[in-house]
Scaffold this motif. Sequence first.
Motif, PDB file in Angstrom:
ATOM      1  N   TYR A 295       0.834  -1.205   0.000  1.00  0.00           N
ATOM      2  CA  TYR A 295       0.000   0.000   0.000  1.00  0.00           C
ATOM      3  C   TYR A 295       0.867   1.253   0.000  1.00  0.00           C
ATOM      4  CZ  TYR A 295      -2.922   3.609   2.203  1.00  0.00           C
ATOM      5  OH  TYR A 295      -3.569   4.786   2.522  1.00  0.00           O
ATOM      6  N   ALA A 296       1.900   1.287   0.853  1.00  0.00           N
ATOM      7  CA  ALA A 296       2.771   2.467   0.950  1.00  0.00           C
ATOM      8  C   ALA A 296       3.483   2.733  -0.364  1.00  0.00           C
ATOM      9  CB  ALA A 296       3.786   2.275   2.070  1.00  0.00           C
ATOM     10  N   ALA A 297       3.955   1.671  -1.029  1.00  0.00           N
ATOM     11  CA  ALA A 297       4.652   1.849  -2.300  1.00  0.00           C
ATOM     12  C   ALA A 297       3.705   2.363  -3.371  1.00  0.00           C
ATOM     13  CB  ALA A 297       5.288   0.533  -2.732  1.00  0.00           C
ATOM     14  N   LEU A 298       2.478   1.866  -3.372  1.00  0.00           N
ATOM     15  CA  LEU A 298       1.501   2.346  -4.358  1.00  0.00           C
ATOM     16  C   LEU A 298       1.236   3.836  -4.179  1.00  0.00           C
ATOM     17  CD1 LEU A 298      -0.643   1.706  -6.577  1.00  0.00           C
ATOM     18  CD2 LEU A 298      -2.279   1.464  -4.691  1.00  0.00           C
ATOM     19  N   ILE A 299       1.046   4.271  -2.914  1.00  0.00           N
ATOM     20  CA  ILE A 299       0.739   5.677  -2.638  1.00  0.00           C
ATOM     21  C   ILE A 299       1.819   6.592  -3.224  1.00  0.00           C
ATOM     22  CG2 ILE A 299       0.519   7.395  -0.794  1.00  0.00           C
ATOM     23  CD1 ILE A 299      -1.896   5.542  -1.190  1.00  0.00           C
ATOM     24  N   ARG A 300       3.083   6.204  -3.070  1.00  0.00           N
ATOM     25  CA  ARG A 300       4.175   7.063  -3.554  1.00  0.00           C
ATOM     26  C   ARG A 300       4.269   7.098  -5.066  1.00  0.00           C
ATOM     27  NH1 ARG A 300       6.299   5.279   1.337  1.00  0.00           N
ATOM     28  NH2 ARG A 300       6.938   3.284   0.450  1.00  0.00           N
ATOM     29  N   SER A 301       3.609   6.178  -5.743  1.00  0.00           N
ATOM     30  CA  SER A 301       3.670   6.151  -7.202  1.00  0.00           C
ATOM     31  C   SER A 301       2.583   6.989  -7.854  1.00  0.00           C
ATOM     32  CB  SER A 301       3.553   4.699  -7.697  1.00  0.00           C
ATOM     33  OG  SER A 301       2.224   4.205  -7.523  1.00  0.00           O
ATOM     34  N   LEU A 302       1.659   7.534  -7.063  1.00  0.00           N
ATOM     35  CA  LEU A 302       0.502   8.223  -7.615  1.00  0.00           C
ATOM     36  C   LEU A 302       0.769   9.713  -7.818  1.00  0.00           C
ATOM     37  CD1 LEU A 302      -2.353   6.525  -5.563  1.00  0.00           C
ATOM     38  CD2 LEU A 302      -1.426   5.871  -7.788  1.00  0.00           C
ATOM     39  N   ASP A 303       0.109  10.264  -8.832  1.00  0.00           N
ATOM     40  CA  ASP A 303       0.222  11.682  -9.163  1.00  0.00           C
ATOM     41  C   ASP A 303      -1.097  12.363  -8.811  1.00  0.00           C
ATOM     42  OD1 ASP A 303       0.450  14.197 -10.230  1.00  0.00           O
ATOM     43  OD2 ASP A 303       0.846  13.550 -12.292  1.00  0.00           O
ATOM     44  N   PRO A 304      -1.113  13.221  -7.775  1.00  0.00           N
ATOM     45  CA  PRO A 304      -2.382  13.829  -7.348  1.00  0.00           C
ATOM     46  C   PRO A 304      -2.994  14.769  -8.377  1.00  0.00           C
ATOM     47  CG  PRO A 304      -0.528  14.833  -6.211  1.00  0.00           C
ATOM     48  CD  PRO A 304       0.029  13.654  -6.955  1.00  0.00           C
ATOM     49  N   HIS A 305      -2.246  15.111  -9.432  1.00  0.00           N
ATOM     50  CA  HIS A 305      -2.796  15.981 -10.468  1.00  0.00           C
ATOM     51  C   HIS A 305      -3.659  15.205 -11.471  1.00  0.00           C
ATOM     52  CE1 HIS A 305       0.800  18.211  -8.983  1.00  0.00           C
ATOM     53  NE2 HIS A 305      -0.064  19.201  -9.014  1.00  0.00           N
ATOM     54  N   ARG A 306      -3.585  13.871 -11.438  1.00  0.00           N
ATOM     55  CA  ARG A 306      -4.423  13.048 -12.312  1.00  0.00           C
ATOM     56  C   ARG A 306      -5.717  12.729 -11.577  1.00  0.00           C
ATOM     57  NH1 ARG A 306      -0.849   8.128 -14.432  1.00  0.00           N
ATOM     58  NH2 ARG A 306      -2.809   7.766 -15.578  1.00  0.00           N
ATOM     59  N   PRO A 307      -6.883  12.978 -12.201  1.00  0.00           N
ATOM     60  CA  PRO A 307      -8.157  12.820 -11.481  1.00  0.00           C
ATOM     61  C   PRO A 307      -8.346  11.453 -10.835  1.00  0.00           C
ATOM     62  CG  PRO A 307      -8.512  13.968 -13.551  1.00  0.00           C
ATOM     63  CD  PRO A 307      -7.074  13.517 -13.551  1.00  0.00           C
ATOM     64  N   HIS A 308      -8.019  10.356 -11.543  1.00  0.00           N
ATOM     65  CA  HIS A 308      -8.206   9.033 -10.971  1.00  0.00           C
ATOM     66  C   HIS A 308      -7.320   8.852  -9.738  1.00  0.00           C
ATOM     67  CE1 HIS A 308     -10.297   8.354 -14.665  1.00  0.00           C
ATOM     68  NE2 HIS A 308     -10.501   7.061 -14.416  1.00  0.00           N
ATOM     69  N   HIS A 309      -6.085   9.350  -9.818  1.00  0.00           N
ATOM     70  CA  HIS A 309      -5.161   9.220  -8.696  1.00  0.00           C
ATOM     71  C   HIS A 309      -5.615  10.080  -7.522  1.00  0.00           C
ATOM     72  CE1 HIS A 309      -1.524   7.641 -11.222  1.00  0.00           C
ATOM     73  NE2 HIS A 309      -2.637   6.965 -11.416  1.00  0.00           N
ATOM     74  N   ALA A 310      -6.075  11.295  -7.822  1.00  0.00           N
ATOM     75  CA  ALA A 310      -6.547  12.186  -6.757  1.00  0.00           C
ATOM     76  C   ALA A 310      -7.741  11.571  -6.032  1.00  0.00           C
ATOM     77  CB  ALA A 310      -6.923  13.547  -7.329  1.00  0.00           C
ATOM     78  N   VAL A 424     -15.552  13.169  -9.530  1.00  0.00           N
ATOM     79  CA  VAL A 424     -16.084  12.497  -8.349  1.00  0.00           C
ATOM     80  C   VAL A 424     -14.912  11.858  -7.600  1.00  0.00           C
ATOM     81  CG1 VAL A 424     -17.631  10.710  -7.484  1.00  0.00           C
ATOM     82  CG2 VAL A 424     -18.278  12.055  -9.499  1.00  0.00           C
ATOM     83  N   VAL A 425     -14.631  12.354  -6.395  1.00  0.00           N
ATOM     84  CA  VAL A 425     -13.464  11.882  -5.646  1.00  0.00           C
ATOM     85  C   VAL A 425     -13.835  10.973  -4.473  1.00  0.00           C
ATOM     86  CG1 VAL A 425     -12.034  13.855  -6.291  1.00  0.00           C
ATOM     87  CG2 VAL A 425     -13.415  13.970  -4.202  1.00  0.00           C
ATOM     88  N   ASP A 426     -15.127  10.797  -4.219  1.00  0.00           N
ATOM     89  CA  ASP A 426     -15.533   9.913  -3.124  1.00  0.00           C
ATOM     90  C   ASP A 426     -16.973   9.489  -3.361  1.00  0.00           C
ATOM     91  OD1 ASP A 426     -15.294   8.592  -0.550  1.00  0.00           O
ATOM     92  OD2 ASP A 426     -16.659  10.134   0.194  1.00  0.00           O
TER      93      ASP A 426
END
Length: 480
Positions: A295-310, A424-426
């Motif tokens: 889980y921790a490794a996945l979180i660091r790979s995400l880009d918060p500027h991409r809607p799906h990742h955000a 839609v983020v949640d």
Amino acid sequence: MPRRHIRVTGAPEAPLRAALTALRTELGVPDSFPPAVLAEAERAARLPALPARDATDIPFLTIDPPTSTDLDQALHLSRRPGGGFRVRYAIADVAAFVVPGGTLDKETHRRVTTLYFPDGKTPLHPPVLGEDAASLLPGRTRPAALWTIDLDADGRTVTTDVHRALVRSRAKLDYEDVQRRIDAGTAEERLALLRDIGEARERLEIERGGISLNVPEQEIVEDAHTYTLTYRAPLPAEGWNAQLSLLTGMAAAELMLTHGTGVLRTLPAAPDGAVGRLRRIAQALHIDWPHHVSYAALIRSLDPHRPHHAAFLQECTTLLRGAGYTVFHDGALPPITTHSAVAAPYAHCTAPLRRLADRYASEICLAAAAEQPPPDWVSAALDALPKEMAAGGQRAGAAERGSVDIVEAALLKDRVGDVFEGCVVDVEEHRPTIGTVQLDTPAVVARIEADGIPLPLGERLRVRLTRAELGVAGVRFAPA
């Protein structure tokens, strides 16, 4: 992350001010300090209990938002002659001013934490202390709990010490200025090392499985006597500075555990069901999460500027709920001693001007470092502290959420019926027609309710504003 203190001014904001006043009343926020508390604070400001040690020769500096005056921490960074780093971290010594059992002490237990609103703040301590006599302002000699933490070349802790000392900050810097100086290569060593040490500690965070969620934040900004909302991504310098606070909090926790008495900030590991839910959400958002990737490794790979990742990062915040304060005495360690997001034992000790528990944590650590038992007044108050902090934290969270809701409603009150672009983020797990939408512009994050149709988590959507009322009603959207 550090809060940016903002203020809304100007006659056009009268409805907003009225709504914020109503929010304070609803939350039971005190509007002033009693005269006896102010009088005691004035006396304490003139006659604090000063330590014998003098560390005013160390050129400390502070890093805070530009308008902050309640400065809890000052730092000095250097290289060790044999390799590695030395972190000196001075924490405001609030106990030098607050008499146990006095009227001021009782008032801080009533307030618990500083509360922030768009039109000002409700401080934990009277300004004569919190923003003056006890604050680590530049050019002022102040009592402090001075931590000295030696690190090796990889940023691992080698030795830890804490004792009372007089300190004097030389400069008050803000994050943007710090980032500019470090990026330009113009920062002197005591500041330039912030990146070296911060990045080393970030690598260690990855190694131990710690998590720092990089979720875009809403920020309320004053502009020419009006206000707006924007999304703000933290600067790297803020993350490096946060690592120093984490380092000190982890050192404090280890000191407490070694000596058998303390107050920890704990967070249980997420239950399997919660992680399983996130895996299903990742699949729905087309985020690749192989089973061998943590889980921790996945979180660091995400880009918060991409809607799906955000959207996924927003869902991940659910795993951070449930944090609390855990007290233990006389060597009887509690069942849970770690904070799962930090992935280590951790204690809140670096913000005593704004958070009640930190004063107690600091006293326990000072006593432990001196091989002495904690003061009686600390031991007597410990058992009640978790419940007090929980109540204060709930009120602080409600103040923050309520303030943003009010500003959103004020910003959109004349635009009911308009259509906006968002994501839609949640989505509520058991009611998929209700969720949260994040607009592109203005920077609004609000409730969305669909009529019988499940909301598409992580997908872009055109939405219509159906309600914008200052107060409990707030802002509501529906799919356009």
